[in-house]
Design a protein around this motif. Structure first.
Motif, PDB file in Angstrom:
ATOM      1  N   ASN A 434       0.885  -0.690  -0.359  1.00  0.00           N
ATOM      2  CA  ASN A 434       0.778  -0.189  -0.105  1.00  0.00           C
ATOM      3  C   ASN A 434       0.924   1.152   0.192  1.00  0.00           C
ATOM      4  N   VAL A 616       0.476  -3.231  10.836  1.00  0.00           N
ATOM      5  CA  VAL A 616      -0.889  -2.990  10.722  1.00  0.00           C
ATOM      6  C   VAL A 616      -0.660  -1.365   9.340  1.00  0.00           C
ATOM      7  N   THR A 617       0.775  -1.008   9.085  1.00  0.00           N
ATOM      8  CA  THR A 617       0.714   0.020   8.426  1.00  0.00           C
ATOM      9  C   THR A 617       2.166  -0.288   7.403  1.00  0.00           C
ATOM     10  N   GLN A 621      -1.225  -6.733   3.286  1.00  0.00           N
ATOM     11  CA  GLN A 621      -1.841  -7.309   4.108  1.00  0.00           C
ATOM     12  C   GLN A 621      -1.953  -8.898   4.101  1.00  0.00           C
ATOM     13  N   ASN A 628       3.189 -10.169   8.905  1.00  0.00           N
ATOM     14  CA  ASN A 628       2.881  -9.384   8.372  1.00  0.00           C
ATOM     15  C   ASN A 628       1.254  -8.877   9.403  1.00  0.00           C
ATOM     16  N   GLU A 741      -4.487  -4.911   9.099  1.00  0.00           N
ATOM     17  CA  GLU A 741      -3.520  -3.390   8.441  1.00  0.00           C
ATOM     18  C   GLU A 741      -5.304  -2.358   9.350  1.00  0.00           C
ATOM     19  N   ARG A 743      -6.117   1.529   7.581  1.00  0.00           N
ATOM     20  CA  ARG A 743      -6.091   2.209   6.746  1.00  0.00           C
ATOM     21  C   ARG A 743      -6.597   3.750   7.711  1.00  0.00           C
TER      22      ARG A 743
END
Length: 746
Positions: A434, A616-617, A621, A628, A741, A743
Motif C-alpha cells: 500500500n 498494521v501500516t 495485508q 505482516n 491492517e 487504513r
C-alpha cells in the motif's frame, strides 16, 4: 414480445464466480453494472445445477497462506459460517446475496446473449451492444455500455466480436513448454456431470435405464476409484468430450456422461461388490460442467514457465496456486491416470495484460477464457482463481470507464493506481505494498497495549514419534539465537536439525540450507533441549527447520495454533494412482495435512519484531516474508488497544480494518471437508473505534459479533483529532488480538 434497451457503465456477461466478482468489484467503485446470466442461478459450475467444489490457490491445503481474499474470500468465510454442511442451495443464496447487496448492479437471470453489434478493423474493434433474450419473460434486451466483460467461460461474446482466440493445445515449441504436446491440436479438457447419493436407512432397489452403459466393458473399473460412499466431486473423473467440440457437441457429451453415471450406479448397486443396499441416487446433474473451450489472446499470454518460475509481473493483479492439472484426451476411458499435476513452489502471479483483448478495444475477460496457454490454463481454470481474476478485471473495467480509456491504456498509464485500488479492496495480490498517500494511517505513529515478542509453542497436547522427518516454520526478524525443542527420549541418542531459508518471499518450502547441527539427547520425558543454531539474515524472512527422523525420540505437539507458525511432515514423493499422477515437488513432499493447527512444541531464543504494532501500516495485508500483522500478548480477559497518533489534527471520514482470518485455513464451498469452527478463531469479535476529542476518548464505532476479515466504517462527525484508537474486547477464540491492517481516510 417486449423490446428494451439497458444502458450501463459496464456490461458483464456470465454469472459464474468470475462474472459475479467482476460485477461486484465494479459496482463497489461506483459504476452501474448489468450482470447477465443465461441460467436461473448464479455461480456457474459451483452452483446447485452443477455442484463443483470451488478450489483455488490453496490446492486443498497444499499451498500455504494461499486462500483468496477480496470478494471470493468474503464468500468463503460467510459460507463457512452459514453453510458448514455444504448445502449447494445455500451456496447459491450466498452468491445471490452478494450481488443483491450492490445497488449498482442490475441482475438479468435466464437471459441468453446471442447477438452483438461491433465494428472496426480486425486489429482494433469495438463492441457497441449485446442483445439477449430473457426466457420466461419474452423480453428482448439490448445492452449498451462503453466497456464489456466476457465471463461466459466459453467466450461467446468475444467470439461474436471477432476477438482473437485459441482452442486446443499449443505445440511444445510455441512457448517452450515441457508439458505441451509436440504438435498443436484442438484437443481440450472434457466435461463432467456429477451425482449425489444418500443412505435411505432401508433397502432400495435400482433398475438401470436402457441407455446405461455396462462399465465392465470399459477400463473404468480397473483404472478409476469407485466407492459406494463417494458422490459429488469425488467423481470429477467422470469426464469426456475433450476430443470433440465441447460446445457444439454438448448434447452428445451430456448423453454419454449420463450413460456412464447410471452405469456406475448399476455397478455399485447390483454387482455385489459394494455395501450399497440402502443407498439411492439423490441427484444427477443435467448440465455438463465444461472445463475448456476458447481462450482469448491478450497483450500477454501466461505460460507454464511463468507459473513454475513464479514470475513477478510488474502488472500483477491476481494470483493462483492450483497445480497445472491436465487430463488425458480420452477422459474416463483413458488408461492413463485421470489427471497429471505439475506444482510450482508456491503461488504465482497473473498479469493485467492477460485480462483484455489484444484486438477488441473495450473487451475484458475473466475466468477460464483468459489469455493463457493450454498448459497454463490447466491451473488458472479453477473457480476461486477465476473469481480473483474477475475482481481484477471488474476493477480494471471500472477504471476504463472512469478515465474514458481502453484497458490497454489503463495498463500503460494507470497500472499502479489500479493495483493500489485492488489492495484497498483487499483483493488477492501478493508482494505489492500500500502506497496510497491519502491513507493517513501511513503517517501515524503506532503504539499498542502489548505486543507478542516471542515465538514459542509450549502447551503440549500429544506426543509425536519421530518416525519420519518433520519440520516447522516461523518468522525471523531480524535474528534468532537458537531454538529449543520439547522432546521425550527412550535412551541416549542424537538428533539432527537443519535450518533452511524458503527462497521466494511467498514460498514455504526448504530452499537453501543455512546450517545443520547434531545434538545429544538424554533419556527423559518432555524435556526442553537447546539447539545452538543462530541466524541473522539481512532481511526478514521465514525459517524452515527440519528435524530428522529418529524413532527413539518423540516430539510434542500442541492443539493451540500460533500465527506465523506452520508444521509439516515429510510424506515422500507423491504416488501415482488411477486418479492422479504427480511430478516430484518439495511442496507436496512437505505436507501440512496432519499438522493444521497442531504445531510442534518449540521455542525461539531471543525476541522477535515480527508482530510489532507498526505492521498494521507496513503496506502488506497478507503473509509475505512473515505474517505482516500486529499480535498482542495473551489477552487474559482484558481489552487490548492499538493507537494511531499524528503530529497534527486530522479529520477522519473512513476507517478500513482488516482482521486476521488465517488465510492458511483451507475453506471450500461444498462437501470436501468442514473445519471444527464456523468462524475463524483469530478474527476479532467485539471492538470499538475511538477518537480523542478534548482529551477524552469518544467511541465512534462499536461492533459486536464480527465474523468478517474486512470492515469499512464511515464516520459522520467532523471533529478533528490527533489520535485514533482501536479497542479490542474479544476474539472468536484466539487468546491474542490480531490486526492485519488499519487504513484511515480523511
Amino acid at each position: 414480445m417486449k423490446y428494451e434497451i439497458v444502458k450501463k457503465d459496464i456490461t458483464v456477461v456470465g454469472g459464474g464466480l468470475a462474472g459475479v466478482c467482476a460485477a461486484v468489484a465494479a459496482a463497489r467503485l461506483g459504476k452501474k453494472v448489468a450482470l447477465i446470466q443465461n441460467r436461473p442461478v448464479l455461480g456457474g459450475n459451483s452452483s446447485s445445477e452443477v455442484r463443483v467444489w470451488v478450489v483455488g490457490a490453496t490446492k486443498h491445503g497444499v499451498n500455504r497462506y494461499a486462500r483468496e481474499t477480496g470478494i471470493m474470500g468474503e464468500m468463503f468465510v460467510e459460507n463457512q459460517y452459514r453453510n458448514p454442511d455444504g448445502n449447494p442451495y445455500m451456496w447459491d443464496l450466498i452468491i445471490l446475496e452478494k450481488v443483491k447487496a450492490e445497488s449498482n448492479i442490475e441482475l438479468f437471470l435466464n437471459t441468453d446473449v446471442r447477438e452483438i453489434e461491433s465494428s472496426g478493423r480486425e486489429d482494433s474493434r469495438t463492441i457497441h451492444s449485446v442483445t439477449g433474450w430473457m426466457m420466461g419473460s419474452e423480453r428482448h434486451i439490448r445492452f449498451e455500455s462503453p466497456v464489456y466483460l466476457d465471463c461466459t467461460g466459453d467466450g461467446l461474446i468475444g467470439f461474436l466480436a471477432r476477438a482473437a482466440y485459441r482452442i486446443g493445445r499449443e505445440g511444445k515449441s510455441e512457448y517452450n513448454e515441457s508439458w505441451a504436446p509436440d504438435q498443436s491440436d484442438e484437443i481440450t479438457l472434457g466435461s463432467t456431470i456429477l451425482f449425489y447419493t444418500r443412505d435411505e436407512g432401508h433397502p432400495v432397489k435400482y433398475v438401470a435405464p436402457s441407455f446405461a452403459k455396462d462399465i465392465t466393458t470399459t477400463s473404468i473399473p480397473e483404472r478409476r476409484i469407485i466407492r459406494s460412499g463417494d458422490s459429488g466431486c469425488h467423481y470429477w473423473w467422470i469426464e469426456w468430450g475433450g476430443e470433440l467440440d465441447t460446445v457444439h457437441e454438448d448434447a452428445r457429451i451430456r448423453d454419454e456422461l449420463w450413460s456412464v453415471i447410471y452405469g456406475i450406479w448399476d455397478y455399485i448397486k447390483n454387482s455385489g461388490k459394494f455395501e450399497a443396499e440402502n443407498m439411492t441416487l439423490e441427484w444427477v446433474g443435467a448440465i455438463p460442467g465444461k472445463r475448456e473451450y476458447r481462450r482469448f489472446i491478450g497483450d500477454y499470454t501466461l505460460t507454464q514457465n511463468d507459473i513454475v518460475e513464479q514470475v513477478e509481473f510488474a502488472d500483477r493483479v491476481a494470483f493462483g496456486g492450483w497445480s497445472i492439472d491436465l487430463h488425458p484426451p480420452g477422459g474416463m476411458y483413458a488408461e492413463a491416470s485421470g489427471s497429471k499435476h505439475l506444482q510450482a513452489d508456491g503461488i504465482y502471479h497473473i498479469p493485467f495484460r492477460s485480462l483484455y483483448s489484444k484486438n477488441v478495444d473495450n473487451l475484458l475477460f475473466a475466468g477460464r477464457n483468459i489469455s493463457a496457454s493450454h498448459v497454463a490454463f490447466g491451473s488458472t481454470r479453477v473457480m476461486a482463481t477465476c473469481a480473483v481474476i474477475g475482481e481484477a478485471a471488474g476493477t480494471g473495467a471500472a477504471y476504463a470507464v472512469e478515465k474514458r480509456m481502453t484497458p490497454r491504456e489503463i495498463h500503460t498509464h494507470h497500472i499502479k493506481e489500479l493495483q493500489q485500488t485492488l489492495l484497498k479492496q483487499d483483493a488477492s495480490v501478493i508482494g505489492i505494498k500500500n502506497e496510497q498517500t491519502e491513507d493517513l494511517a501511513r503517517q501515524a505513529e503506532i503504539t499498542a497495549s502489548s505486543t507478542c515478542e516471542t515465538i514459542q509453542v509450549t502447551h503440549a497436547a500429544e506426543t509425536y514419534q519421530l518416525e519420519k522427518d518433520v519440520a516447522f516454520l516461523f518468522p525471523v526478524e531480524l535474528q534468532m539465537e537458537g531454538i529449543e525443542l520439547k522432546v521425550t527420549a527412550k535412551k541416549s541418542t542424537e538428533l539432527t536439525i537443519e535450518l533452511w531459508d524458503t527462497g521466494k518471499p511467498q514460498n514455504y518450502i526448504p530452499h537453501h540450507m543455512i546450517d545443520k547441527k547434531t545434538i545429544e539427547v538424554k533419556p527423559g520425558e518432555a524435556e526442553w533441549v537447546a539447539v545452538d543454531i543462530p541466524w541473522h539474515p539481512s532481511e526478514r524472512q521465514n525459517a524452515f527447520v527440519i528435524v530428522k527422523e529418529n524413532p527413539d525420540v518423540a516430539l510434542h505437539r500442541s492443539d493451540q495454533p500460533v500465527t506465523g507458525v506452520l508444521s509439516f511432515e515429510d510424506v515422500g514423493d507423491a504416488k501415482t494412482t488411477g486418479l492422479f499422477e504427480n511430478e516430484k515437488s518439495s511442496i507436496t513432499k512437505w505436507s501440512m495435512k496432519n499438522c493444521v493447527r497442531k504445531p510442534f512444541c518449540f521455542r525461539v531464543q531471543g525476541k522477535t519484531a515480527a508482530y510489532a504494532p507498526a505492521k498494521v501500516t507496513n503496506g502488506l495485508q497478507r503473509p509475505y516474508r512473515g505474517p505482516n500483522l500486529w499480535k498482542s500478548d495473551v489477552m487474559n480477559k482484558t481489552e487490548e488497544w492499538l493507537t494511531l497518533k499524528w503530529d497534527r489534527e486530522v479529520s477522519i471520514r473512513g476507517i478500513h480494518l482488516t482482521w486476521n482470518d488465517d488465510v492458511n485455513e483451507d475453506l471450500i464451498n461444498l462437501h470436501h471437508h468442514r473445519t471444527p469452527f464456523d468462524i475463524i478463531p483469530e478474527l476479532v469479535k467485539n471492538y470499538e473505534v475511538q477518537v480523542l476529542v478534548d482529551q477524552k476518548w469518544r467511541t465512534v464505532v462499536e461492533v459486536d459479533h464480527n465474523r468478517k476479515r474486512k470492515q469499512v466504517h464511515y464516520l459522520n462527525h467532523t471533529d478533528k483529532t490527533s489520535q485514533c484508537r482501536l479497542v479490542i474486547h474479544e476474539t472468536n477464540g484466539s487468546p491474542h488480538a490480531e490486526v492485519v491492517e488499519v487504513r484511515v481516510y480523511g
